[in-house]
Design an enzyme around this catalytic site. Sequence first.
Site, PDB file in Angstrom:
ATOM      1  N   SER A   1       0.805  -1.213   0.000  1.00 43.25           N
ATOM      2  CA  SER A   1       0.000   0.000   0.000  1.00 43.25           C
ATOM      3  C   SER A   1       0.842   1.269   0.000  1.00 43.25           C
ATOM      4  O   SER A   1       0.297   2.367  -0.127  1.00 43.25           O
ATOM      5  CB  SER A   1      -0.929   0.009   1.221  1.00 43.25           C
ATOM      6  OG  SER A   1      -0.179  -0.144   2.415  1.00 43.25           O
TER       7      SER A   1
ATOM      8  N   HIS B   1      -1.897  -2.804  -6.476  1.00 39.09           N
ATOM      9  CA  HIS B   1      -2.470  -2.445  -5.190  1.00 39.09           C
ATOM     10  C   HIS B   1      -3.992  -2.477  -5.227  1.00 39.09           C
ATOM     11  O   HIS B   1      -4.643  -1.589  -5.778  1.00 39.09           O
ATOM     12  CB  HIS B   1      -1.973  -1.051  -4.771  1.00 39.09           C
ATOM     13  CG  HIS B   1      -2.480  -0.618  -3.433  1.00 39.09           C
ATOM     14  ND1 HIS B   1      -2.753   0.694  -3.124  1.00 39.09           N
ATOM     15  CD2 HIS B   1      -2.784  -1.340  -2.319  1.00 39.09           C
ATOM     16  CE1 HIS B   1      -3.187   0.763  -1.883  1.00 39.09           C
ATOM     17  NE2 HIS B   1      -3.222  -0.454  -1.378  1.00 39.09           N
TER      18      HIS B   1
ATOM     19  N   ASN C   1      -3.543   6.348  -0.942  1.00 38.95           N
ATOM     20  CA  ASN C   1      -3.124   6.389   0.461  1.00 38.95           C
ATOM     21  C   ASN C   1      -2.383   7.673   0.816  1.00 38.95           C
ATOM     22  O   ASN C   1      -2.404   8.102   1.970  1.00 38.95           O
ATOM     23  CB  ASN C   1      -2.275   5.166   0.795  1.00 38.95           C
ATOM     24  CG  ASN C   1      -3.131   3.939   0.989  1.00 38.95           C
ATOM     25  OD1 ASN C   1      -4.304   4.032   1.327  1.00 38.95           O
ATOM     26  ND2 ASN C   1      -2.565   2.765   0.755  1.00 38.95           N
TER      27      ASN C   1
ATOM     28  N   GLU D   1      -4.388   0.066  -8.221  1.00 42.38           N
ATOM     29  CA  GLU D   1      -3.286   0.943  -8.617  1.00 42.38           C
ATOM     30  C   GLU D   1      -2.174   0.084  -9.221  1.00 42.38           C
ATOM     31  O   GLU D   1      -1.758  -0.908  -8.624  1.00 42.38           O
ATOM     32  CB  GLU D   1      -2.748   1.717  -7.411  1.00 42.38           C
ATOM     33  CG  GLU D   1      -3.687   2.799  -6.906  1.00 42.38           C
ATOM     34  CD  GLU D   1      -3.115   3.559  -5.723  1.00 42.38           C
ATOM     35  OE1 GLU D   1      -3.304   4.777  -5.663  1.00 42.38           O
ATOM     36  OE2 GLU D   1      -2.492   2.922  -4.838  1.00 42.38           O
TER      37      GLU D   1
END
Length: 282
Positions: free
Chosen positions: A118, A139, A189, A151
């Site tokens: 992440s 991800h 994130n 991602e």
Amino acid sequence: MNQQLIGVVGAGTMGQGIAQVLVGSGFPVQLYDVAGEQLTRAQAGIDTGLGKLVAKEKLSEADKESAMARLTVTTALDALRDCEVIIEAAPEQPALKEKLFRDLSRLSHDAILASNTSSLSLTRLAAVCERPERVVGMHFFNPVPVLKLVEVIRAEQTSDATVARIETLIKELGKTGVAIADSPGFAVNRLLVPMINEAAFLLQEGAATAEAIDQSMKLGAAHPMGPLQLADLIGLDVCLAIMEVLQEGFGDPKYRPCPLLRRMVAAGYLGRKTGRGFHVYN
């Protein structure tokens, strides 16, 4: 049924979700974990997850049974030797991931090694591998069977062919891939977890209760759940790890993890998975 064998490393929340989506999309899967009891829980969780689709009439009982038959679990890393793609979903610990990638690259020279990290550097993971051009970030987001985004993070060493193969796989899973640079926290994130961290600061300072903070963001910003509820879903340990990566990667004090977040992780209050985080769960 797709004949490409896919390996998944780690049978926690993310690994379980990834494996469910893969078998549900027709792929045979080897799910690896060092803990046999975790594999047992993951099998039960996948069976339950597919059962919910049957209840919603999105999947037939026969298709569910076929999907479960495509799932094999193992505590032997060597069992992933013949996988064409291996997706790593181990805990967010740099040393652990580097060891896994080093071992996996020696185990299978031809497999694409994808990490569900992440926030960690894919370039750093690729650097420990014998064929770094076959390393890529993939991800997923929790809950994996529900959220459509993946991602796709390209390391400095990643080849065009590797990216193209992973983008095709993502489409085959019915998800949407978005290309993101290999930068700390990537895109989601880097935006999301600092918001959670700031919500923790609000709580620490006594500006509002956890309930009030969450309700404010749901009603005032149209978020489907509040930031502290989301932190409990993600796992406070994961949130802290991401903030530490952001702080180290950018060297900017705005990414300083909230002391309350650190204390809660130290106390073992990690969110839903432990029954207590910013909120309490039965």
